[in-house]
Design an enzyme around this catalytic site. Structure first.
Site, PDB file in Angstrom:
ATOM      1  NE  ARG A 197      -4.211  -1.716   2.046  1.00  0.00           N
ATOM      2  CZ  ARG A 197      -5.327  -1.470   1.383  1.00  0.00           C
ATOM      3  NH1 ARG A 197      -5.498  -0.294   0.813  1.00  0.00           N
ATOM      4  NH2 ARG A 197      -6.276  -2.371   1.296  1.00  0.00           N
TER       5      ARG A 197
ATOM      6  CE  LYS B 189      -9.440 -12.976  -0.193  1.00  0.00           C
ATOM      7  NZ  LYS B 189      -9.325 -11.758   0.653  1.00  0.00           N
TER       8      LYS B 189
ATOM      9  CB  THR C 148     -14.139  -9.085  -6.264  1.00  0.00           C
ATOM     10  OG1 THR C 148     -13.342  -9.927  -5.438  1.00  0.00           O
ATOM     11  CG2 THR C 148     -13.551  -7.676  -6.257  1.00  0.00           C
TER      12      THR C 148
END
Length: 479
Positions: free
Chosen positions: A81, A224, A282
């Site tokens: 990030r 995931k 999503t």
């Protein structure tokens, strides 16, 4: 004119709990509207706020006779990030901008990145994406601590934005220190599932399973699939896991977006072949974060996931911080139900005899499904391990699988499985007494009617009221 079918929705709904839905009133309403699994996103909030949600879901389960909600803890994973900015920066195509591993940088021309190996992972001519493609940068040069870019797609850069490099995964470990703290929190609070972020290989799944075994924690792992590195190892990752999630956001950032629908179909197929639950996630109803009605493309997206055979479909921001969380769940419920009503009876999977290692129960689950489909009945199964209920779900019978169990944790876990309605009841030593009690429970809850037939299956790994070598399928008429 389509009329609502008498059967129940089979595709399960996963709802992310956040500021819009973390109250007792909203969790109750979500559950009554159609939520089957409550997801805790560990990228946001703290342990105190997540503990409050866990306690509320457990309180709901304790007082609800007809419904049960599973709890899924979704790890943050090794996210890259950008740092904090004093105010958003407006960037235009052609502007120069840089990302640096120096701490505390936040100017109109440069911002810090939270990952020390960022410079090593990035090469000149790489494409750097912000928030999955909301903005894009072309890498033009780099030094030992800074990556210089040209803006390809401009926009407003805010603080703490998620960064991806097209076609590459960061060389960070899949489970970070924060993740281990969150996993420990999940063990202490007896969650039902972990959704493990950015899984690149099977080794990390084995590592977590080993930790859970040492902790005597019975928590299943949903991997995931969201990084470029996971695709070459897809089969071994699914083999090691208890299920998978198609996390399309990061998957579409690290890989070409036109590959995402093909990968979704491939991941669902591989999970179906192995008899493991799979969730599509999503952007399913992204527009409903701010609008009361979905786009038609979003409705089609839900229908496609249902047709492909997903066990679960997931809402993220729609229920976490959206303006219309209950409407979003209602749309997902009605679209899934409508789509399921049009699905024809499935052919037997090409993996018959392989998914569960030729266990005798597989043949009985298959024939119980064929019998129930022919007669148009529901299926009753009594389970202590969940094995037979999962096996019946694998064959996708037309009717509901009513899975009776004397284990409340197992009841919650089965809430994710396609077509399975898990019901808690104490088992008697007398089989006939338990069968009668189960049929009575279903009648009292208006789940079956007098005069209906039901298929009753006795098989699985742990014999209940039978010897190891015998398996039974009965068809009973409800009194």
């Amino acid at each position: 004119m389509w009329t609502k079918p008498s059967f129940q929705r089979k595709t399960k709904i996963v709802c992310t709990i956040g500021p819009s839905t973390n109250t007792r009133e909203m969790i109750w309403k979500l559950a009554e509207t159609g939520m089957n699994v409550a997801r805790l996103n560990m990228s946001h909030g703290d342990h105190a706020s997540h503990k409050k949600v866990i306690d509320l879901v457990k309180e709901y389960n304790a007082q609800s006779a007809d419904n049960v909600i599973a709890i899924m803890l979704d790890t943050k994973g090794p996210e890259v990030r950008s740092g904090d900015l004093p105010q958003p920066i407006k960037l235009e195509k052609g502007d120069e901008f840089s990302f640096t591993i120096k701490r505390g940088v936040g100017t109109e021309k440069s911002v810090s990145v939270n990952y020390d190996d960022f410079v090593n992972d990035v090469e000149v001519n790489d494409t750097l994406l912000v928030d999955g493609g909301m903005m894009a940068f072309l890498v033009k040069w780099k030094t030992s601590d800074t990556v210089g870019c040209e803006v390809l797609d401009g926009g407003e850069l805010n603080s703490r934005r998620h960064l991806n490099v097209r076609g590459k995964s960061a060389t960070l470990p899949s489970i970070t220190e924060k993740d281990w703290e969150d996993i420990k929190f999940g063990v202490e609070n007896e969650v039902d599932y972990y959704a493990l972020s950015f899984v690149k290989d099977a080794q990390v799944v084995h590592e977590l399973k080993s930790y859970l075994q040492k902790s005597s924690a019975d928590i299943h792992i949903i991997v995931k699939i969201e990084s470029a590195d996971s695709i070459p190892n897809l089969q071994s990752i699914i083999d090691a896991s208890d299920g998978a999630m198609v996390a399309r956001g990061d998957l579409g950032a690290e890989l070409p977006i036109e590959d995402v629908p093909l990968l979704q179909d491939e991941i669902i197929t591989k999970c179906r072949e192995k008899g493991k639950p799979v969730i599509v996630a999503t952007n399913m109803l992204e527009s409903m974060i701010n609008h009361p009605t979905p786009t038609r493309a979003e409705v089609s997206d839900i229908a496609i996931a249902v047709r492909e055979g997903a066990d679960g479909i997931m809402l993220s921001g729609e229920t976490a911080h959206g303006k219309y969380p209950l409407k979003a769940v209602r749309v997902m419920h009605t679209v899934a139900l409508r789509t399921e009503a049009t699905l024809s009876e499935e052919d037997s999977p090409c993996t018959l005899g392989r998914a569960f290692k030729n266990h005798m129960s597989e043949m009985f689950a298959y024939h119980a499904t064929m019998m129930a489909n022919t007669l148009g009945t529901s299926i009753l199964v009594f389970t202590r391990s969940g094995f037979m209920a999962a096996l019946l779900s694998h064959y996708r019978p037309v009717g509901t699988v009513f899975a009776f169990t004397n284990d409340k944790k197992l009841q919650r876990r089965l809430a994710l499985y396609h077509g399975v309605r898990p019901i808690f009841m104490e088992f008697s030593d007398d089989a006939e007494e338990t069968f009668s009690g189960a049929l009575g429970t279903l009648q009292n809850r208006s789940l079956i009617k007098g005069g209906e037939q039901v298929a009753l299956v006795q098989s699985g790994k742990q014999p209940i009221w039978r010897s190891e070598s015998t398996h039974h399928i009965q068809v009973r008429k409800v009194a």
